[in-house]
Design a protein around this motif. Sequence first.
Motif, short mmCIF file in Angstrom:
data_model
loop_
_atom_site.label_atom_id
_atom_site.label_comp_id
_atom_site.label_asym_id
_atom_site.label_seq_id
_atom_site.Cartn_x
_atom_site.Cartn_y
_atom_site.Cartn_z
N ALA A 1 -9.17 9.34 -5.49
CA ALA A 1 -10.48 8.79 -5.17
C ALA A 1 -11.29 9.96 -4.60
O ALA A 1 -10.74 11.03 -4.35
CB ALA A 1 -10.37 7.66 -4.16
N ALA A 2 -12.58 9.75 -4.38
CA ALA A 2 -13.42 10.85 -3.91
C ALA A 2 -12.96 11.39 -2.56
O ALA A 2 -13.05 12.58 -2.30
CB ALA A 2 -14.87 10.39 -3.82
N ASN A 3 -12.44 10.51 -1.69
CA ASN A 3 -12.04 10.95 -0.35
C ASN A 3 -10.59 10.62 -0.04
O ASN A 3 -10.19 10.64 1.12
CB ASN A 3 -12.94 10.28 0.70
CG ASN A 3 -12.74 8.77 0.77
OD1 ASN A 3 -12.58 8.10 -0.25
ND2 ASN A 3 -12.75 8.23 1.97
N ALA A 4 -9.78 10.31 -1.08
CA ALA A 4 -8.42 9.88 -0.77
C ALA A 4 -7.47 10.10 -1.94
O ALA A 4 -7.90 10.24 -3.09
CB ALA A 4 -8.42 8.39 -0.42
N THR A 5 -6.20 10.11 -1.60
CA THR A 5 -5.12 10.01 -2.59
C THR A 5 -4.45 8.67 -2.32
O THR A 5 -4.18 8.31 -1.18
CB THR A 5 -4.10 11.16 -2.42
OG1 THR A 5 -4.78 12.40 -2.59
CG2 THR A 5 -2.98 11.05 -3.44
N ILE A 6 -4.20 7.92 -3.40
CA ILE A 6 -3.62 6.59 -3.28
C ILE A 6 -2.22 6.58 -3.89
O ILE A 6 -2.02 7.08 -5.01
CB ILE A 6 -4.50 5.53 -3.99
CG1 ILE A 6 -5.91 5.52 -3.38
CG2 ILE A 6 -3.85 4.14 -3.92
CD1 ILE A 6 -6.91 4.70 -4.18
N TYR A 7 -1.27 6.03 -3.15
CA TYR A 7 0.08 5.78 -3.65
C TYR A 7 0.29 4.27 -3.60
O TYR A 7 0.31 3.68 -2.51
CB TYR A 7 1.12 6.50 -2.78
CG TYR A 7 1.06 8.00 -2.89
CD1 TYR A 7 1.71 8.68 -3.92
CD2 TYR A 7 0.32 8.75 -1.97
CE1 TYR A 7 1.65 10.06 -4.03
CE2 TYR A 7 0.26 10.14 -2.07
CZ TYR A 7 0.92 10.78 -3.11
OH TYR A 7 0.85 12.15 -3.20
N VAL A 8 0.44 3.63 -4.75
CA VAL A 8 0.63 2.18 -4.80
C VAL A 8 2.10 1.89 -4.50
O VAL A 8 2.99 2.46 -5.10
CB VAL A 8 0.23 1.62 -6.18
CG1 VAL A 8 0.48 0.10 -6.23
CG2 VAL A 8 -1.22 1.94 -6.50
N VAL A 9 2.33 0.97 -3.53
CA VAL A 9 3.69 0.61 -3.12
C VAL A 9 3.93 -0.88 -3.37
O VAL A 9 2.99 -1.67 -3.45
CB VAL A 9 3.97 0.96 -1.65
CG1 VAL A 9 3.94 2.48 -1.43
CG2 VAL A 9 2.98 0.28 -0.70
N ASP A 10 5.20 -1.25 -3.50
CA ASP A 10 5.55 -2.63 -3.84
C ASP A 10 5.95 -3.48 -2.64
O ASP A 10 6.47 -4.57 -2.79
CB ASP A 10 6.66 -2.66 -4.90
CG ASP A 10 7.98 -2.05 -4.42
OD1 ASP A 10 8.05 -1.59 -3.25
OD2 ASP A 10 8.95 -2.04 -5.21
N THR A 11 5.71 -2.98 -1.43
CA THR A 11 6.06 -3.70 -0.19
C THR A 11 4.97 -3.45 0.84
O THR A 11 4.45 -2.34 0.94
CB THR A 11 7.41 -3.18 0.37
OG1 THR A 11 8.40 -3.29 -0.64
CG2 THR A 11 7.85 -3.94 1.59
N VAL A 12 4.62 -4.50 1.58
CA VAL A 12 3.70 -4.33 2.71
C VAL A 12 4.49 -3.70 3.85
O VAL A 12 5.51 -4.22 4.26
CB VAL A 12 3.08 -5.67 3.14
CG1 VAL A 12 2.19 -5.48 4.37
CG2 VAL A 12 2.28 -6.30 2.00
N LEU A 13 4.03 -2.55 4.33
CA LEU A 13 4.73 -1.82 5.38
C LEU A 13 4.41 -2.42 6.75
O LEU A 13 3.26 -2.75 7.04
CB LEU A 13 4.30 -0.34 5.38
CG LEU A 13 4.48 0.40 4.03
CD1 LEU A 13 3.79 1.75 4.09
CD2 LEU A 13 5.95 0.54 3.71
N GLU A 14 5.43 -2.57 7.58
CA GLU A 14 5.26 -3.14 8.92
C GLU A 14 5.28 -2.02 9.94
O GLU A 14 6.24 -1.25 10.00
CB GLU A 14 6.39 -4.11 9.22
CG GLU A 14 6.47 -5.28 8.28
CD GLU A 14 5.76 -6.51 8.82
OE1 GLU A 14 5.37 -6.51 10.01
OE2 GLU A 14 5.62 -7.46 8.04
N PRO A 15 4.23 -1.92 10.77
CA PRO A 15 4.28 -0.90 11.82
C PRO A 15 5.38 -1.22 12.83
O PRO A 15 5.70 -2.40 13.03
CB PRO A 15 2.89 -1.00 12.49
CG PRO A 15 2.31 -2.27 12.03
CD PRO A 15 3.01 -2.71 10.79
N PRO A 16 5.98 -0.21 13.44
CA PRO A 16 7.02 -0.47 14.44
C PRO A 16 6.45 -1.30 15.60
O PRO A 16 5.29 -1.18 15.93
CB PRO A 16 7.41 0.92 14.95
CG PRO A 16 6.86 1.88 13.96
CD PRO A 16 5.72 1.21 13.27
N SER A 17 7.28 -2.14 16.17
CA SER A 17 6.82 -3.01 17.29
C SER A 17 6.56 -2.18 18.53
O SER A 17 7.27 -1.28 18.84
CB SER A 17 7.88 -4.04 17.62
OG SER A 17 8.23 -4.74 16.45
#
Length: 196
Positions: A180-196
């Motif tokens: 993209a104009a301001n980004a690189t995109i990597y499509v992933v197959d799982t929603v990532l959960e931030p650590p608690s």
Amino acid sequence: MRFTRMRMRTANATAAVVMAVPLALAGTAPQGHAQDASPAPSPSGTFGSGCSGLAQKVGTAKDKVVEAAAAYPQLSHLVSAAVRAHLNGALDEKPGITVFAPNDQAFQAATVAQFASLLADQGQLKKLLTYHVVDRQITPDELSHGSFKTVEGSKLTTSGSGTDFKVNGEANIVCGNIKAANATIYVVDTVLEPPS
């Protein structure tokens, strides 16, 4: 003038996606994606078994990240969530970012109630989405043994080789190095959960 046209195109693209949220939430059947062999990653080309299954418009490299993502029907849930969290403007303004973009199949792994609950809690939604964003562009050759601080503030890791990479040891990169104009995109197959 060009700025106004771009803003209108972005607004139109995001409005169309927001209007589609109820329809997208109604159907929770996962969409398959092609699993053909893919070329080795290169600094300029995309890679991954899911790239051929991603329908897109031509020329997303000229679009800011949210508009570029909106060009992929398989990223509609992510774009809807970014708009709902009021992150679309902030992400479009950031220069040189990387987005690990969960596809609709990743969001559909959650129940309709879970996804609706997430959309209703703007703080949690923003935390979750910013965990998928790194404040610099990551090249394919950095993915083998990567550790990156996210905009949310926690770390995520990448591992793998060739065209087979994982994020946090669980999410597969199904199509990588989309520009993209301001980004690189990597499509992933799982929603990532931030650590608690």
